[in-house]
Each structure stands twice: as structure tokens, then as C-alpha cells.
Design an enzyme around this catalytic site. Structure first.
Site, PDB file in Angstrom:
ATOM      1  N   GLY A 154       0.750  -1.292  -0.042  1.00 40.42           N
ATOM      2  CA  GLY A 154      -0.053  -0.003  -0.189  1.00 40.42           C
ATOM      3  C   GLY A 154       0.767   1.264   0.037  1.00 40.42           C
ATOM      4  O   GLY A 154       1.996   1.374  -0.912  1.00 40.42           O
ATOM      5  N   CYS A 155       0.588   2.362   0.739  1.00 42.94           N
ATOM      6  CA  CYS A 155       1.010   3.616   0.986  1.00 42.94           C
ATOM      7  C   CYS A 155       2.915   3.504   1.187  1.00 42.94           C
ATOM      8  O   CYS A 155       3.389   4.409   0.934  1.00 42.94           O
ATOM      9  CB  CYS A 155       0.462   4.461   1.823  1.00 42.94           C
ATOM     10  SG  CYS A 155      -1.496   4.705   1.374  1.00 42.94           S
ATOM     11  N   ALA A 156       3.079   2.308   1.945  1.00 45.07           N
ATOM     12  CA  ALA A 156       4.199   2.266   2.435  1.00 45.07           C
ATOM     13  C   ALA A 156       5.123   1.583   1.305  1.00 45.07           C
ATOM     14  O   ALA A 156       6.361   1.716   1.470  1.00 45.07           O
ATOM     15  CB  ALA A 156       4.513   1.373   3.628  1.00 45.07           C
ATOM     16  N   GLY A 157       4.675   1.394   0.133  1.00 48.80           N
ATOM     17  CA  GLY A 157       5.289   0.630  -0.838  1.00 48.80           C
ATOM     18  C   GLY A 157       6.528   1.518  -1.683  1.00 48.80           C
ATOM     19  O   GLY A 157       7.493   0.870  -1.909  1.00 48.80           O
ATOM     20  N   MET A 348       3.655   5.192   5.943  1.00 46.34           N
ATOM     21  CA  MET A 348       2.999   4.169   6.889  1.00 46.34           C
ATOM     22  C   MET A 348       1.987   3.415   6.123  1.00 46.34           C
ATOM     23  O   MET A 348       1.574   3.740   4.862  1.00 46.34           O
ATOM     24  CB  MET A 348       1.954   4.780   7.721  1.00 46.34           C
ATOM     25  CG  MET A 348       2.997   5.498   8.828  1.00 46.34           C
ATOM     26  SD  MET A 348       1.904   5.945  10.352  1.00 46.34           S
ATOM     27  CE  MET A 348       1.040   7.450   9.455  1.00 46.34           C
TER      28      MET A 348
END
Length: 363
Positions: A154-157, A348
């Protein structure tokens, strides 16, 4: 912010830090202006918005002016299933991959044939083989290229993918590693799921792509000093996808800003500590914004002046939350304005996980 800059330490015989040679970004052609999306959603879900003052103002409170999407707004207003969503992911996602990867390679002064490893990060569509294989011939990759597709971050990728690419580059000095992240989060827009999480996603998420080239032995834009992650136990329900016969469903708890304000700095402090660093050693935090409330929460968490995360707010306003590529859009702006001696990328994502990577000036 006061700095206590420590020099990069390399012991005799130790492999040098990988160099970030280039960074490129790209977005699809279709533009979603926030007032247009807001008017459309209010028309479709008038009863829900009329019952909640908070929901009624959600589009205006995001700080987003416009976003880019794989398809025009009207496309999302018809029932769509897995086959249609996947077809768009393959077509538009593949086009973005080729565009942004070639741009990054050109900036690095190399070609697709020079790439030894490609790390592909995406959580907004499913393709087997993954898009890096789908575009193999279009890109002109060699037959012996090492493929590392990564799903579910997700956004941490963006940060974790860059960390994986840097470790591959460091493990094989002189090799060329390409990291590409493509997210078409708009494909999760669901008119059949009128719950709060899905309506918030229609106000926040956009599509985009980013790519980086790394190689050990060249200094490039910056040096990757190290990276790490922190996963909080029993937090699976904070963020992620549910899966049903229609497509992905958004899992998004409303307490992410308060969670970040309380928990992010200790996690990042621990990650930096394992590199022999402290938050005070960082001249600029480059953070995934999530939304305006998350940006403000991160500023509070790290004791930054309100408004310090200006590039984060600027990218959010111009592109929305693009998930994994977003932090690299912000890094691109930070590079254009001049990186400090040390910058830390912080994101995160599902897990619930924090990911942090330290960049040191190359000069």
C-alpha cells in the site's frame, strides 16, 4: 530543525552505499477536479451526505485541488467488475510503467538493456505475470533480468520498494537496479459500497507512478544509507483491502492521524537507531501525506513547525493520495529544492507498518 549530522561510516572492505541515480514520476492523462468529483458523489449519495455534516464537507477538507485517473470520471459511475478493472490495470498500468521507467533510465544515462534487476511495487491491481513481465518486450529488458514483484504494501510501498532495490544494488556492486511503482487506486472506487471508508477514498485517492535507478559505485543524486520497517501488532484492521466478487474494498480506520501522532516517532526513532542515527540527525523528513490531517499529525509527532511539510501538502493538492508513488513525488520536489545533508523518507501502510529510509547527500 537542528541537526547533529554524522558522517556516513564505511569500514575497510565494506560495500559502499548504493547511489540513487535518478527519480522520475508520471500520471495518467485524465484529470479529476475535486469540485467535479464532490458534486458527482453528492448527487449519487445525497442521503448519506445530508445526514452527516462531517461527511458533507469531506471533499473540501482534503486540501486536494485535482487528481489524475486511469479513466475519465464518467467511467467510474457505471458498475464495474474484476474483469473490467483488471483490463484497465493492465493497459493503463502498463503504459505508466513504460513511461516512467524510460524516463528514469534516460535521466540515469542508461537504457532498459542495462537493467539487471527490476523491483515492481503495486497494490491496486492483480496481474500474473506481474506488469514488469507484461511490458518486458515493450521496455526492451534482457531475457536474464531479475524480476522482483512486490504486492500488498500500500502507501508504504514507495519507501520499502526503494529499500529492496537499494539492497539488491548493494549486494551486487556495479549492477543496475530499476525500481518502479504504479498505483491505480481509482480502480477501487465503488458505487455499490456507500460506507464511510469508501466515500473518503473517493475524496482522497488518485493514480500515479514513479521510478528510480540505483547502482553501487556511483554517487548520483544521493546515497541510500539504510532502511527499516516497524510493524505494530494487532493492527491489521487499520488499513488495507477487502476482496469480494466486484473488486477491492477499502479498509480505512478514521483514527490514522491520531495513531500517527502517538506512534510514528517512536517507530522511526527505532529504525534510525538501528542505522546509528537519531531524528535530530535528519535535516528533512519526506513523508507520505495520507491526507491533510495525517500531515498535521506527523508534524506534531516530530515536533516540526506547522507547515514544515510543504512539499507533502503541495503534492497532495496537485495529485491526491496516490498510495506508494506519492512519497517519491514529494522526494522529487525536495530534490529540486535541494536536499539537506540527510533526509529520511517515512511512510505508513497496511500491516500496520512504518517504513523509513535514510538518504545522504552525494556530494
Amino acid at each position: 530543525m537542528p541537526q547533529r549530522v554524522r558522517p556516513q561510516r564505511e569500514t575497510p572492505g565494506e560495500t559502499p552505499s548504493p547511489g540513487l541515480l535518478s527519480l522520475a514520476t508520471a500520471v495518467p492523462e485524465h484529470v479529476l477536479h475535486q469540485p467535479d468529483v464532490a458534486a458527482t458523489m453528492h448527487r449519487f449519495f445525497s442521503e448519506i451526505f445530508s445526514r452527516s455534516e462531517t461527511m458533507a464537507g469531506i471533499f473540501a477538507s482534503t486540501g486536494i485541488r485535482k487528481r489524475h485517473a486511469a479513466r475519465p470520471l464518467d467511467w467510474y459511475l457505471e458498475p464495474r467488475g474484476w474483469s473490467e478493472r483488471t483490463a484497465v490495470y493492465m493497459e493503463a498500468g502498463g503504459d505508466l510503467f513504460v513511461e516512467v521507467a524510460n524516463r528514469a533510465l534516460t535521466l540515469a544515462g542508461c537504457s532498459a538493456g542495462d537493467v539487471d534487476s527490476v523491483v515492481f511495487v503495486s497494490s491496486s491491481g492483480i496481474a500474473t505475470p506481474s506488469l514488469d513481465a507484461v511490458v518486458h518486450s515493450r521496455m526492451g529488458f534482457r531475457a536474464d533480468i531479475e524480476r522482483v514483484p512486490v504486492f500488498g504494501l500500500g502507501c508504504a510501498g514507495g519507501v520499502t520498494g526503494l529499500a529492496i532495490a537499494s539492497r539488491l544494488a548493494q549486494a551486487r556492486p556495479g549492477s543496475t537496479v530499476l525500481m518502479v511503482t504504479v498505483e491505480l487506486s481509482s480502480l477501487a472506487f465503488r458505487l455499490d459500497r456507500p460506507d464511510k471508508a469508501h466515500l473518503i477514498s473517493t475524496a482522497l485517492f488518485g493514480d500515479g507512478a514513479a521510478a528510480c535507478v540505483l547502482r553501487t559505485g556511483e554517487r548520483g543524486i544521493a546515497l541510500v544509507e539504510g532502511a527499516g520497517e516497524h510493524l505494530w501488532p494487532d493492527t491489521l484492521g487499520i488499513m488495507g483491502w477487502s476482496i469480494d466478487p466486484v473488486g477491492f474494498g477499502v479498509i480505512l480506520e478514521p483514527n490514522v492521524p491520531s495513531f500517527a501522532a502517538t506512534n510514528l516517532k517512536p517507530a522511526v526513532t527505532g529504525i534510525l537507531g538501528r542505522m546509528g542515527l537519531a531524528p535530530e540527525d535528519v535535516g528533512r523528513f519526506v513523508c507520505h501525506p495520507g491526507g491533510t490531517k495525517v500531515v498535521a499529525a506527523i508534524e506534531r509527532a516530530f515536533g516540526l513547525d506547522q507547515g514544515s511539510l510543504d512539499h507533502e501538502r503541495g503534492v497532495l493538492a496537485d495529485f491526491g493520495n496516490m498510495s506508494a508513488p506519492t512519497v517519491l513525488f514529494i522526494l522529487e520536489r525536495a530534490i529540486a529544492h535541494g536536499l539537506p545533508e540527510r533526509a529520511a523518507l517515512v511512510t505508513m501502510g497496511p500491516g500496520f507498518t512504518a517504513s523509513c529510509l535514510s538518504l545522504a547527500q552525494a556530494a
